[in-house]
Design a protein around this motif. Structure first.
Motif, short mmCIF file in Angstrom:
data_model
loop_
_atom_site.label_atom_id
_atom_site.label_comp_id
_atom_site.label_asym_id
_atom_site.label_seq_id
_atom_site.Cartn_x
_atom_site.Cartn_y
_atom_site.Cartn_z
N ALA A 92 -2.40 25.37 -31.36
CA ALA A 92 -3.38 24.34 -31.13
C ALA A 92 -4.63 24.85 -31.09
O ALA A 92 -5.47 24.11 -31.35
CB ALA A 92 -2.88 23.70 -29.96
N VAL B 69 11.98 20.74 -11.43
CA VAL B 69 11.96 20.31 -13.02
C VAL B 69 13.60 20.44 -13.48
O VAL B 69 14.30 20.95 -13.01
CB VAL B 69 11.17 21.13 -13.80
N ARG C 149 12.84 12.74 -16.47
CA ARG C 149 11.69 13.33 -16.97
C ARG C 149 12.16 14.56 -17.74
O ARG C 149 13.06 15.09 -17.58
CB ARG C 149 10.92 13.88 -16.11
N ASP D 51 8.65 13.13 -22.98
CA ASP D 51 7.40 12.64 -22.50
C ASP D 51 6.11 13.37 -23.28
O ASP D 51 5.04 12.65 -23.52
CB ASP D 51 7.25 13.10 -21.26
N ASP D 52 6.33 14.51 -23.78
CA ASP D 52 5.37 15.24 -24.40
C ASP D 52 5.68 15.83 -25.65
O ASP D 52 5.90 17.31 -25.62
CB ASP D 52 4.63 16.18 -23.39
N PRO D 53 6.30 15.26 -26.76
CA PRO D 53 6.96 15.81 -27.82
C PRO D 53 6.44 16.78 -28.55
O PRO D 53 5.23 16.72 -28.60
CB PRO D 53 7.57 14.58 -28.58
N ASN E 298 -6.08 25.83 -24.03
CA ASN E 298 -5.04 24.79 -24.15
C ASN E 298 -3.69 24.86 -23.18
O ASN E 298 -3.57 26.08 -22.73
CB ASN E 298 -4.45 24.97 -25.52
N VAL E 299 -3.01 23.88 -23.08
CA VAL E 299 -2.08 23.79 -22.10
C VAL E 299 -0.77 23.34 -23.08
O VAL E 299 -0.81 22.25 -23.65
CB VAL E 299 -2.22 23.07 -20.86
N SER E 300 0.45 24.11 -22.95
CA SER E 300 1.35 23.65 -23.78
C SER E 300 2.81 23.44 -22.85
O SER E 300 2.90 24.29 -22.07
CB SER E 300 1.58 24.10 -25.13
N MET E 301 3.45 22.60 -23.29
CA MET E 301 4.71 22.52 -22.44
C MET E 301 5.91 22.41 -23.47
O MET E 301 5.78 21.92 -24.37
CB MET E 301 4.71 21.49 -21.51
N GLU F 175 11.09 22.26 -17.32
CA GLU F 175 9.71 22.28 -18.09
C GLU F 175 9.19 23.68 -17.95
O GLU F 175 9.08 24.44 -16.83
CB GLU F 175 8.90 21.16 -17.32
N ILE G 208 5.70 25.47 -18.57
CA ILE G 208 4.28 25.51 -19.02
C ILE G 208 3.45 26.73 -18.93
O ILE G 208 3.73 27.51 -18.43
CB ILE G 208 3.64 24.55 -17.85
N TYR H 110 -0.45 28.36 -20.23
CA TYR H 110 -1.86 27.82 -20.13
C TYR H 110 -2.69 29.15 -20.91
O TYR H 110 -2.32 30.04 -20.66
CB TYR H 110 -2.58 28.08 -18.84
#
Lengths: 394, 165, 326
Positions: A86, A218, A229, A234-236, A298-301, A308, A310, A312
């Motif tokens: 990213a 989570v 969730r 939600d955040d593909p 950037n933050v990715s999950m 989940e 996560i 950073y």
């Protein structure tokens, strides 16, 4: 909880304990067989991961991030490459996305099967453990076939994946999935009917939906409390925007629901896998990268098998990250564990703990062991002796 | 930018609510917002985001050593939106209000940031060691940039040595 | 000729069917149990020591005997040392009262069934003492659970033992066997429920899944055995193996006609082995089937279901006897 009767005493759980496969310490205050309070201490397997990232190049970090956890290696690595990609702002080939999805789902099946076995073991049903782990071998063999490794797959690279899937591999995966689907359906039919198991799971370790949200639980733990969730939906990332699947939820809020969520998720994973294998696009599996990673954050999950995950990333434009933060799913579930255990029985501790599928290595990931200049620091013999002396002196 | 409608909405609402206290706000890409608030407005903004926009899930708290300041990120998630709320606090006297009363799940994250960066979360119910062992040398915050391996090692040796006597 | 009788008595006590023979079959049954349990779980079990791993239990015993015997400084030394020895003598003593080769046991007197029940209670009490004297938190919990569990299974077990005793009109195990032999009728036919209850109760007595609560590994490490090591542990393990022989032998004697059978050519010892082996396989099979109960579930389940059922069995038996007018 104010008027504890006089015969409360503390039962230590760990750092070494047969119910914990990895070291962590829980201090339970019990009254007879009832648990009244719990205190968690982490850090027994701290390896200094986050500090170590700052001393490593992005390529080195790729392999370090896998070693956060042996079971969700793919999830952590996927999260890492998503972050770096990213920042570089590159589009990776679609085929690589699909292959990543396939490996990630294989890993989920492997993790969930492993967990079903461990859950059986925790309530003293070793037969289930043996069966589930036998079936898990199928996945591990497929992992070895596709990535070259049973664990720590090292299948990703920044800009794609390292190994392509051949048609022979695809047919072998299909065959394995057919077998696993049959086995999983068998477990799904058998588990709710197995009364001794259900006696230990239904109504045990209850986590109410509002508590689950407030305590920021989570993954399957959250979904077993009826909250829908899932990062994949939600955040593909990777190919999850195209693969159809259901987010499994159960309303039991107890250990039984957590078992059923995971068993159902294995079936969903098989569905995703079959779809991905069917629709695997052709093309290259990796792209060449421009040099360097631009400054930025950037933050990715990623939806790891346990929930989940996560990460950073803050880059300062050099070849090493300025800050890399990892929050593995298990850490997010610890506060919920406290709520689940209080008021329960000692006998339920192992299964309740196991029900979040804890991964201590994931939870602990930073100390002082390795820092700048990639030099590793270990206890010298002298220090070890002094340390042991200190302990014996007590 | 109709595709980022929801993101825009949140940023606008935050601007209206906080005014001067909102230092920066940007939509990095779909589903990702980065915003900086002043420490005094932190609890208000977390509460506002939770209640008005359903960002109830705190994924984690990240601290970053910026040299003079320590930046603390609160990753708040609701549905598909991830809000990265940042508050800076000076490194000489790092202090932030706790958000545990609003989000009980923040307890361990705040303790972790406290241990690794020395940020004091005022009002936290039990700000003690979580990961680092008891007897860890005081004022050694391993994740701060100025602490290099050898320095930490020396401090531990000192702490252990004193206990031996 | 008195010395010859005396020598014979000594030999039969020490060798056959006495201590040495009992230890050998105890180890053999351990092997059978482990192999069968492994087969049920898709594993191999012991395979390396001796043909098909049959010597593995012996090797384990020797290994444990040779290992360092660690005694934590906090333990209550006298009790801690006495428990392994005492716990080994209990099943051995009880086994002398069980007919193995013929219809007579080595030692037999009116009321020896009660004595056996007493000895088995002592085993649970010794487990409690062993846990308590260890002063380890896991041991203490395990010992408390062993004692609690005994409260659960002992009453239904003892009541169920009375079924065959009522049939034979005697409280001697040998006489119960003789009654069954002379009537050509196994007590299980009139006491099917009692048989089932005794099997369940023995699972608890033997601390086997689903009743391995006092030594639940994932909860309290090894329960009351946690602090025992080396020789002491070897003795305890041997005692548990002997308990398995005792359990299957007692069930055989009380419900399955003891060492007698319909084909007279086959010697009594063979009948004994066949019947006890079948029982060992049943125990192993049950072990593979279930998850562990919680202590509260075990105790309340026992009082809710096992006790009423065992009393029902006795009532039914009395009615049946009245109807048949034995």
């Amino acid at each position: 909880m104010k008027n504890l009767s006089e015969n409360t005493f503390s039962v230590p759980f760990g750092p070494q304990h047969p119910a914990l496969k990895e070291p962590e310490n829980f201090m339970f205050t019990v009254d007879g067989e009832r648990v009244v309070d719990v205190k968690i201490r982490l850090g027994y397997v701290h390896r200094g991961g986050e500090k170590a990232f700052e001393a490593r190049t992005y390529t080195q970090g790729l392999y370090l991030v896998e070693r956060i956890c042996g079971i969700c290696a793919m999830a952590h690595q996927l999260c890492y490459v998503n972050n770096v990609e990213a920042l570089i702002d590159i589009e990776i080939p679609r085929r690589a996305d699909y292959i990543r999805t396939i490996i990630a789902e294989l890993e989920r099946i492997h993790s969930h099967l492993l967990w079903v076995g461990v859950a059986g073991h925790e309530v003293g049903w070793d037969t289930l453990f043996m069966y589930a782990w036998r079936d898990r071998e199928v996945v591990l063999d497929l992992m070895e076939l596709t990535t070259g490794n049973r664990v720590l797959h090292a299948s990703n690279t920044i800009g794609g994946v390292r190994r392509d899937l051949t048609s022979e591999m695809i047919s072998r995966i299909r065959k394995g999935m057919k077998l696993l689907k049959e086995r999983t359906n068998y477990y799904k039919a058998m588990i709710p009917k197995e009364r001794t198991l259900m006696k230990r799971a239904v109504g045990v370790g209850v986590l109410k939906p509002q508590d689950a949200v407030a305590l920021c639980a989570v993954g399957p733990t959250l979904r077993a409390s009826g909250i829908k969730r899932d990062v994949r939906r939600d955040d593909p990332y990777s190919a999850y925007d195209e693969t159809p699947f259901d987010v499994i939820t159960y309303d039991g809020c107890d250990v039984a629901s957590r078992v059923l969520v995971r068993v159902d998720e294995i079936l969903e994973s098989i569905k995703i896998l079959n779809y991905a294998l069917e629709h695997l696009p052709s093309g290259p599996i990796a792209v060449r990268l421009p040099r360097g990673v631009p400054a930025g954050e950037n933050v990715s999950m990623v939806e790891a098998p346990r929930g989940e995950d996560i990460h950073y990333l803050k880059s300062n434009g050099t070849d090493k990250p300025e800050r890399y933060k990892v929050r593995a799913p298990t850490l997010a579930n610890w506060p919920a564990v406290g709520a689940m255990i209080k008021g329960g029985y000692i006998a339920d501790i192992p299964i309740v703990l196991a029900a979040i599928d804890p991964c201590m290595s994931c939870t602990d990931r930073m100390t002082f062991t390795e820092v700048n200049s990639a030099k590793s620091w270990q206890w010298s013999r002298d220090e070890l002796r002094r340390y042991s002396l200190k302990w014996r002196g007590k | 930018m109709s595709e980022n409608k929801k993101e825009q909405e949140i940023v606008e609402a935050l601007k209206a609510k906080l005014g001067q206290s909102l230092l920066t706000a940007r939509i990095q890409k779909p589903r990702r917002i980065f915003a900086t608030v002043s420490p005094s407005a932190l609890t208000d903004s977390v509460k506002f985001l939770m209640e008005s926009h359903g960002l109830r899930h705190l994924a984690t708290i990240t601290a970053v050593d910026l040299g003079k300041d320590i930046a603390v990120y609160y990753h708040l998630i609701g549905g598909e939106i991830t809000m990265n709320l940042r508050a800076d606090t000076p490194k000489t006297e790092p202090k932030l209000p706790t958000i545990v009363p609003m989000i009980p799940g923040a307890e361990l994250y705040e303790r972790e940031v406290y241990e690794m960066f020395g940020v004091i979360f005022e009002g936290h119910p039990d700000l003690t060691h979580l990961i680092l062992p008891d007897g860890w040398p005081e004022n050694v915050y391993p994740m701060r940039k100025e602490w290099k391996t050898d320095a930490i090692k020396n401090e531990i040796a000192k702490a252990l040595g004193e206990k031996l006597e | 000729m008195a010395w010859e009788v005396g020598l014979l008595a000594l030999l039969s006590t020490l060798i056959y069917p006495g201590i040495i023979f009992l230890v050998v079959i105890a180890l053999f049954y351990q092997w059978v149990d482990r192999r069968f349990y492994a087969k049920l779980q898709n594993r191999y079990g012991p395979i390396y020591t001796g043909p098909r791993g049959i010597l593995q239990p012996v090797a384990d015993l020797i290994k444990l005997l040779a290992k360092e015997d660690i005694e934590p400084s906090a333990v209550d030394k006298q009790i801690f040392r006495a428990v392994p020895v005492l716990i080994l003598t209990m099943p051995l003593t009880a086994l002398f009262m069980i007919p193995i080769t013929g219809t007579w046991a080595l030692a037999s007197f009116e009321g020896d069934l009660i004595f056996i029940i007493f000895l088995m209670t002592l085993i649970a009490i010794l487990a409690f003492l062993g846990g308590w004297s260890s002063t380890n938190i896991f041991s203490t919990l395990g010992g408390m659970r062993a004692a609690l569990q005994a409260l659960g299974y002992e009453v239904p077990m003892a009541v169920s033992f009375m079924g065959p005793a009522i049939l034979a009109g005697s409280l001697s195990v040998s006489k119960i066997v003789q009654w069954q032999a002379s009537h050509g009728l196994w007590a299980i036919l009139l006491n099917p429920l009692g048989f089932g209850i005794v099997i369940v109760a023995f699972l608890a007595e033997l601390e086997r899944i689903p009743f391995d609560i006092p030594e639940a590994e994932t909860e309290i490490v090894a329960g009351w055995q946690t602090e025992f090591s080396g020789r002491k542990l070897a003795l305890i393990r041997l005692a548990l193996d002997l308990e398995l022989v005792l359990a299957s032998g007692l069930v055989t004697a009380l419900f399955l006609g003891g060492p007698t059978g319909p084909i007279p050519i086959i010697p009594g010892i063979a009948w004994f082995m066949i019947k006890t082996l079948v029982l060992v396989l049943i125990f192993s099979n049950l072990r593979a089937l279930f998850a562990r109960f919680r202590i509260d579930q075990m105790v309340s389940g026992s009082w809710k279901y096992l006790v009423p059922l065992s009393i029902l069995q006795i009532v039914m038996l009395e009615l049946l006897l009245g109807w048949l007018s034995f």
